[in-house]
Write a protein that holds these residues in place. Structure first.
Motif, mmCIF file in Angstrom:
data_model
loop_
_atom_site.group_PDB
_atom_site.id
_atom_site.type_symbol
_atom_site.label_atom_id
_atom_site.label_comp_id
_atom_site.label_asym_id
_atom_site.label_seq_id
_atom_site.Cartn_x
_atom_site.Cartn_y
_atom_site.Cartn_z
ATOM 1 N N GLY A 131 0.812 -1.215 0.000
ATOM 2 C CA GLY A 131 0.000 0.000 0.000
ATOM 3 C C GLY A 131 0.842 1.260 0.000
ATOM 4 O O GLY A 131 2.069 1.232 0.128
ATOM 5 N N VAL A 132 0.146 2.402 -0.101
ATOM 6 C CA VAL A 132 0.779 3.696 -0.302
ATOM 7 C C VAL A 132 0.345 4.692 0.762
ATOM 8 O O VAL A 132 -0.832 4.734 1.146
ATOM 9 N N LEU A 133 1.304 5.483 1.236
ATOM 10 C CA LEU A 133 1.033 6.662 2.064
ATOM 11 C C LEU A 133 1.363 7.888 1.226
ATOM 12 O O LEU A 133 2.483 8.012 0.711
ATOM 13 N N LEU A 134 0.393 8.787 1.080
ATOM 14 C CA LEU A 134 0.571 10.014 0.312
ATOM 15 C C LEU A 134 0.325 11.201 1.225
ATOM 16 O O LEU A 134 -0.772 11.363 1.762
ATOM 17 N N VAL A 135 1.359 12.030 1.417
ATOM 18 C CA VAL A 135 1.279 13.202 2.293
ATOM 19 C C VAL A 135 1.548 14.446 1.446
ATOM 20 O O VAL A 135 2.613 14.562 0.831
ATOM 21 N N VAL A 136 0.597 15.360 1.411
ATOM 22 C CA VAL A 136 0.732 16.605 0.662
ATOM 23 C C VAL A 136 0.527 17.761 1.632
ATOM 24 O O VAL A 136 -0.396 17.723 2.465
ATOM 25 N N GLY A 137 1.378 18.775 1.537
ATOM 26 C CA GLY A 137 1.256 19.899 2.467
ATOM 27 C C GLY A 137 1.783 21.186 1.876
ATOM 28 O O GLY A 137 2.337 21.214 0.768
ATOM 29 N N HIS A 138 1.615 22.260 2.618
ATOM 30 C CA HIS A 138 2.132 23.562 2.211
ATOM 31 C C HIS A 138 3.620 23.662 2.538
ATOM 32 O O HIS A 138 4.074 23.148 3.557
ATOM 33 N N SER A 139 4.342 24.365 1.686
ATOM 34 C CA SER A 139 5.770 24.586 1.914
ATOM 35 C C SER A 139 6.045 25.880 2.666
ATOM 36 O O SER A 139 7.145 26.095 3.143
#
Length: 211
Positions: free
Chosen positions: A137-145
């Motif tokens: 499976g996959v962990l996808l983390v997206v955030g502000h820089s």
């Protein structure tokens, strides 16, 4: 800065009560890009808000557990899911992720812009998220820089980490994970005056190896 006299739940309920729709209702672009083509399975959406990502995943065959701290957001998301015809494919759960976490293992765990004023233990939450990823499976983390240019009083207590910092904080075991994406990218965001503004975001995608 967040008012120390109100809880995170109250803070976000108040935020979502400001209008009938806070977000666009569209799925996050990095999620669409990185998940399109994956075999649908069980997905966990952390900080699901009004449900745009969860509904998009459900429409593509995923069975989704979607969680948020705000009951106002979850009620709205459930209504949107019913309108989209996928109410039976999404389990909406209310959690303060620093104190409780959905049970189970998932083929996809997605944390899109999981930021909050105050002392939300984001690193701890993301480590728990990694432990909930099934083999393969996959962990996808997206955030502000960084804080947007129009925010004159950014929240000093909110750290906006680089993807390398996110990866390090996950404390993943050597040989058990594959980094598939780690980058910063530009995103068009509409400021308070409605004008499009470019800001930097980042993304980390890791896959748990089988065996």
């Amino acid at each position: 800065m967040a008012d120390d006299n109100i809880s995170h739940e109250e803070l976000w309920d108040a935020r979502y009560s400001e209008s009938e729709r806070i977000w666009s209702g569209n799925p996050n672009t990095v999620l669409v890009r990185e998940i399109t083509g994956l075999e649908p399975g069980r997905a966990l959406d952390l900080g699901c808000g009004e449900g745009g990502d969860a509904i998009w995943l459900a429409q593509r065959g995923w069975r989704v557990t979607a969680t948020d701290i705000s009951g106002v957001a979850l009620e709205r998301a459930a209504r949107h899911a019913a309108e989209a015809g996928v109410a039976d494919r999404v389990d909406w759960q209310q959690h303060d992720l620093g104190a409780s976490f959905p049970a189970g293992v998932f083929d996809l765990v997605s944390a899109q812009f999981l930021h909050s004023p105050g002392d939300m233990p984001r690193e701890k939450i993301l480590r728990t998220a990694a432990s909930a990823v099934a083999p393969g499976g996959v962990l996808l983390v997206v955030g502000h820089s960084g804080s947007p240019s129009w925010e004159h009083h950014p929240h000093p207590e909110v750290h906006l980490p680089t993807p390398d910092e996110v990866l390090e904080s996950l404390e993943l075991q050597d040989g058990q994970w594959e980094v598939q994406l780690s980058d910063e990218h530009e995103r068009i965001h509409h400021g308070p005056d409605g004008q499009p503004i470019v800001r930097m975001d980042n993304a980390l995608k890791v896959r748990r190896l089988t065996g």
